[in-house]
Motif scaffolding. Structure first.
Motif, PDB file in Angstrom:
ATOM      1  N   GLU A   1       1.054  -1.300  -0.463  1.00  0.00           N
ATOM      2  CA  GLU A   1       0.035  -0.461   0.056  1.00  0.00           C
ATOM      3  C   GLU A   1       0.795   1.152  -0.005  1.00  0.00           C
ATOM      4  O   GLU A   1       0.735   2.348  -0.800  1.00  0.00           O
ATOM      5  N   SER A   2       2.178   1.417   0.574  1.00  0.00           N
ATOM      6  CA  SER A   2       2.643   1.891   0.329  1.00  0.00           C
ATOM      7  C   SER A   2       3.530   2.583  -0.581  1.00  0.00           C
ATOM      8  O   SER A   2       3.569   4.029  -0.745  1.00  0.00           O
ATOM      9  N   MET A   3       3.696   1.114  -1.256  1.00  0.00           N
ATOM     10  CA  MET A   3       4.366   1.539  -2.905  1.00  0.00           C
ATOM     11  C   MET A   3       3.487   2.142  -3.330  1.00  0.00           C
ATOM     12  O   MET A   3       3.590   2.771  -4.641  1.00  0.00           O
ATOM     13  N   ALA A   4       2.484   2.049  -3.270  1.00  0.00           N
ATOM     14  CA  ALA A   4       1.264   2.544  -4.593  1.00  0.00           C
ATOM     15  C   ALA A   4       0.864   3.859  -3.681  1.00  0.00           C
ATOM     16  O   ALA A   4       0.631   4.174  -5.200  1.00  0.00           O
ATOM     17  N   ARG A   5       0.804   4.391  -3.016  1.00  0.00           N
ATOM     18  CA  ARG A   5       1.028   5.931  -2.627  1.00  0.00           C
ATOM     19  C   ARG A   5       2.328   6.305  -3.033  1.00  0.00           C
ATOM     20  O   ARG A   5       2.424   7.594  -2.547  1.00  0.00           O
ATOM     21  N   GLY A   6       3.013   5.222  -3.592  1.00  0.00           N
ATOM     22  CA  GLY A   6       4.454   6.485  -4.209  1.00  0.00           C
ATOM     23  C   GLY A   6       5.420   6.516  -2.931  1.00  0.00           C
ATOM     24  O   GLY A   6       6.386   7.426  -2.970  1.00  0.00           O
TER      25      GLY A   6
ATOM     26  N   TYR B   1       7.730   5.441  -1.737  1.00  0.00           N
ATOM     27  CA  TYR B   1       9.619   4.297  -1.910  1.00  0.00           C
ATOM     28  C   TYR B   1      10.568   4.044  -0.431  1.00  0.00           C
ATOM     29  O   TYR B   1      11.052   3.614  -0.287  1.00  0.00           O
ATOM     30  N   GLY B   2      10.884   5.460  -0.378  1.00  0.00           N
ATOM     31  CA  GLY B   2      11.529   5.790   0.770  1.00  0.00           C
ATOM     32  C   GLY B   2      11.492   4.602   2.224  1.00  0.00           C
ATOM     33  O   GLY B   2      11.839   3.879   2.469  1.00  0.00           O
ATOM     34  N   LYS B   3      10.084   4.771   2.666  1.00  0.00           N
ATOM     35  CA  LYS B   3       9.489   4.111   3.967  1.00  0.00           C
ATOM     36  C   LYS B   3       9.727   2.871   3.254  1.00  0.00           C
ATOM     37  O   LYS B   3      10.316   1.887   4.452  1.00  0.00           O
ATOM     38  N   VAL B   4       9.415   2.401   1.806  1.00  0.00           N
ATOM     39  CA  VAL B   4       9.613   0.902   1.250  1.00  0.00           C
ATOM     40  C   VAL B   4      11.307  -0.224   1.495  1.00  0.00           C
ATOM     41  O   VAL B   4      12.037  -1.172   1.956  1.00  0.00           O
ATOM     42  N   SER B   5      11.709   1.186   0.833  1.00  0.00           N
ATOM     43  CA  SER B   5      13.428   0.658   0.877  1.00  0.00           C
ATOM     44  C   SER B   5      13.886   0.862   2.137  1.00  0.00           C
ATOM     45  O   SER B   5      14.521   0.297   2.320  1.00  0.00           O
ATOM     46  N   ASP B   6      13.787   1.352   2.576  1.00  0.00           N
ATOM     47  CA  ASP B   6      14.373   1.600   4.626  1.00  0.00           C
ATOM     48  C   ASP B   6      13.391   0.000   4.794  1.00  0.00           C
ATOM     49  O   ASP B   6      15.003  -0.654   5.680  1.00  0.00           O
ATOM     50  N   TRP B   7      12.426  -0.422   4.738  1.00  0.00           N
ATOM     51  CA  TRP B   7      11.675  -1.388   5.199  1.00  0.00           C
ATOM     52  C   TRP B   7      12.411  -2.451   4.607  1.00  0.00           C
ATOM     53  O   TRP B   7      13.291  -3.256   5.267  1.00  0.00           O
ATOM     54  N   ALA B   8      12.922  -2.782   3.452  1.00  0.00           N
ATOM     55  CA  ALA B   8      13.361  -4.270   3.059  1.00  0.00           C
ATOM     56  C   ALA B   8      15.236  -4.255   3.019  1.00  0.00           C
ATOM     57  O   ALA B   8      15.470  -5.698   3.190  1.00  0.00           O
ATOM     58  N   ARG B   9      15.649  -3.114   3.374  1.00  0.00           N
ATOM     59  CA  ARG B   9      16.941  -2.816   3.435  1.00  0.00           C
ATOM     60  C   ARG B   9      16.691  -4.106   4.531  1.00  0.00           C
ATOM     61  O   ARG B   9      18.052  -4.730   4.942  1.00  0.00           O
ATOM     62  N   ASP B  10      15.974  -3.697   5.503  1.00  0.00           N
ATOM     63  CA  ASP B  10      16.558  -4.064   7.175  1.00  0.00           C
ATOM     64  C   ASP B  10      16.509  -5.563   6.685  1.00  0.00           C
ATOM     65  O   ASP B  10      16.727  -6.371   7.584  1.00  0.00           O
TER      66      ASP B  10
END
Length: 178
Positions: A62-67, A69-78
């Protein structure tokens, strides 16, 4: 014999685009009574860990759909950092490959395990004949299996001393140091 007493195993396989809980739970049920620690990415073992539950994955989509990307990238990197650390900490790997499902974490975790020369027991959905050709060049074919049950049977035979440890990939500490 308990040759694998107090060793550690990491379970690699799809989570995002395929259900990956059942085979991991079977692995835990089979190996934990043998005093083999099973690292399951659905159950992170770290004190300060990232939540990778299906609910959080949905929120990240849902965050990706809202653009965001920084939030999702930080989560995925962790997630990536923690999961690759579990590959490093493991004595051996159990992987479950679904050839029709792209799984980017699985690919990197497998590459990391192979580069570290860890034993990688791999079950291929649909049987060994469905093994992606790239994996035939990456993995040792004698560690490919038709099912997760076949993998667990082999690990049980190794633990019981029925099947000897026959690869230099095994670098086990003495039992008292594990």
């Amino acid at each position: 014999m308990n040759a694998l007493y107090r060793t550690k195993c990491y379970t690699i396989g799809p989570m995002e685009y395929a259900q990956g809980m059942d085979w991991r739970e079977l692995t835990e049920k089979t190996l934990q009574p043998r005093n083999i620690t099973v690292f399951n990415p659905y159950k992170k073992p770290f004190l300060n860990d990232c939540d990778e539950s299906p609910d959080v994955r949905l929120r990240m989509r849902e965050s990706m759909a809202r653009g965001e990307y920084g939030k999702v990238s930080d989560w995925a990197r962790d997630i990536r950092r923690y999961d690759l650390n579990l590959v490093d900490r493991s004595d051996f790997i159990i992987a479950y490959i679904i050839p029709s499902v792209a799984s980017w974490g699985t690919a990197e975790e497998l590459s990391t395990a192979v580069a570290a020369r860890k034993p990688v027991f791999t079950a291929i959905e649909g049987g060994i004949t469905k093994t992606p050709l790239w994996l035939m060049g990456q993995l040792k074919y004698k560690y490919l299996y038709n099912s997760i049950e076949d993998v667990l049977k082999m690990i049980t035979m190794i633990d019981d001393g029925i099947q000897p440890i026959d690869s230099p990939s095994w670098r086990l500490l003495k039992p008292e140091l594990r």
